[in-house]
Design an enzyme around this catalytic site. Structure first.
Site, short mmCIF file in Angstrom:
data_model
loop_
_atom_site.label_atom_id
_atom_site.label_comp_id
_atom_site.label_asym_id
_atom_site.label_seq_id
_atom_site.Cartn_x
_atom_site.Cartn_y
_atom_site.Cartn_z
N ILE A 145 38.32 36.59 37.15
CA ILE A 145 37.43 37.29 36.23
C ILE A 145 36.31 36.31 35.86
O ILE A 145 36.57 35.19 35.41
CB ILE A 145 38.17 37.74 34.96
CG1 ILE A 145 39.30 38.72 35.32
CG2 ILE A 145 37.19 38.38 33.99
CD1 ILE A 145 38.84 40.00 35.99
N LYS A 146 35.08 36.73 36.06
CA LYS A 146 33.93 35.87 35.79
C LYS A 146 33.57 35.95 34.30
O LYS A 146 33.33 37.03 33.77
CB LYS A 146 32.73 36.30 36.65
CG LYS A 146 32.97 36.14 38.13
CD LYS A 146 31.88 36.74 38.98
CE LYS A 146 30.66 35.85 39.05
NZ LYS A 146 29.69 36.34 40.07
N ILE A 147 33.55 34.77 33.66
CA ILE A 147 33.19 34.65 32.25
C ILE A 147 32.08 33.62 32.14
O ILE A 147 32.19 32.52 32.69
CB ILE A 147 34.40 34.22 31.40
CG1 ILE A 147 35.50 35.27 31.45
CG2 ILE A 147 33.98 33.97 29.94
CD1 ILE A 147 36.77 34.89 30.71
#
Length: 242
Positions: free
Chosen positions: A137-139
């Site tokens: 998941i890109k944060i």
């Protein structure tokens, strides 16, 4: 927490910065894996926006819309459908490299970049919905994103940290990652949670292209990348990491 360039070349790894349903249906991504040794894939809303504008999703959009699914929820349904398929294609690589490679990435909504709690909630939700262990998941590595990275890692959600532009930002992201791992260790949980730091090196050269002499063009990004790599090695050599 390794650091990567924007074009996603990580040591012996080569990530594809593109995904569409057509690339999946036509076997193009599988061919990239087989013939070009591509070992991972990343996505973002802009990539999917271009794919949707190309008409590849018209039928499925009409079908989902008739069921009352629209807006951001529809976008994530389409993105997760594609990324599940991509994750399955890269699963063999993920298993052979003991989780070092073979990842795909899905980004939380850019509208949450400055909302820590909402980012944590959405990251956990998206990872659970996708149901693939090799999905990041890109944060973003914003001030608000750093505690979200820590919380997500502590919860066992693999994270691809984005919007990093220099060594100080990388160090802050690595610190958030290690805090999350330390919390897992304190809780008696497995310490291994995948994460990668995506450093946007090319943006530096683009920003100064019109103001530096010719001999300095396309040099700043490399200098920043070397500085980030130095920080990365310092993290790995620290007592905290060991």
């Amino acid at each position: 927490m390794p650091a990567t360039k924007e074009l996603h070349d990580l040591g012996q790894s080569l990530w594809l910065d593109n995904i569409t349903r057509k690339l999946l249906d036509d076997g193009v991504i599988q061919r990239y894996i087989d013939e070009y040794s591509v070992t991972g894939l990343t996505s973002n809303p802009s990539i999917f926006d271009k794919a949707i504008a190309g008409g590849f999703y018209d039928d499925i959009i009409r079908e989902r819309a008739s069921a009352g699914i629209e807006g951001e929820e529809l976008f994530f349904e389409l993105a997760i459908d594609d990324l599940r398929r991509a994750a399955d294609l890269f699963l063999g690589i993920h298993e052979r490299t003991d989780g070092l490679d073979g990842w795909v990435s899905l980004e939380v909504s850019p509208e949450l970049a400055y909302d820590t709690d909402a980012t944590v909630t959405k990251a956990a939700e998206l990872h659970a919905r996708a149901g693939r262990r090799n999905l990041f998941i890109k944060i973003p590595g914003t001030t608000e994103g750093l505690p979200a990275i820590e919380e997500s890692i502590a919860a066992g959600v693999p994270v691809n940290v984005t919007l990093l532009f220099d060594a100080d930002q990388y160090r802050a992201a690595a610190d958030a990652y290690m805090k999350g791992v330390e919390r897992r260790i304190d809780a008696g949980l497995p310490a291994a949670v995948g994460s990668v730091a995506s450093v946007f090196m090319s943006r530096w050269d683009k920003a100064v292209a019109d103001v530096v002499p010719d001999e300095l063009r396309n040099r700043l990004g490399l200098a920043v990348g070397l500085d980030v790599y130095r920080a990365y090695r310092e993290v790995l050599d620290s007592e905290r990491w060991l």
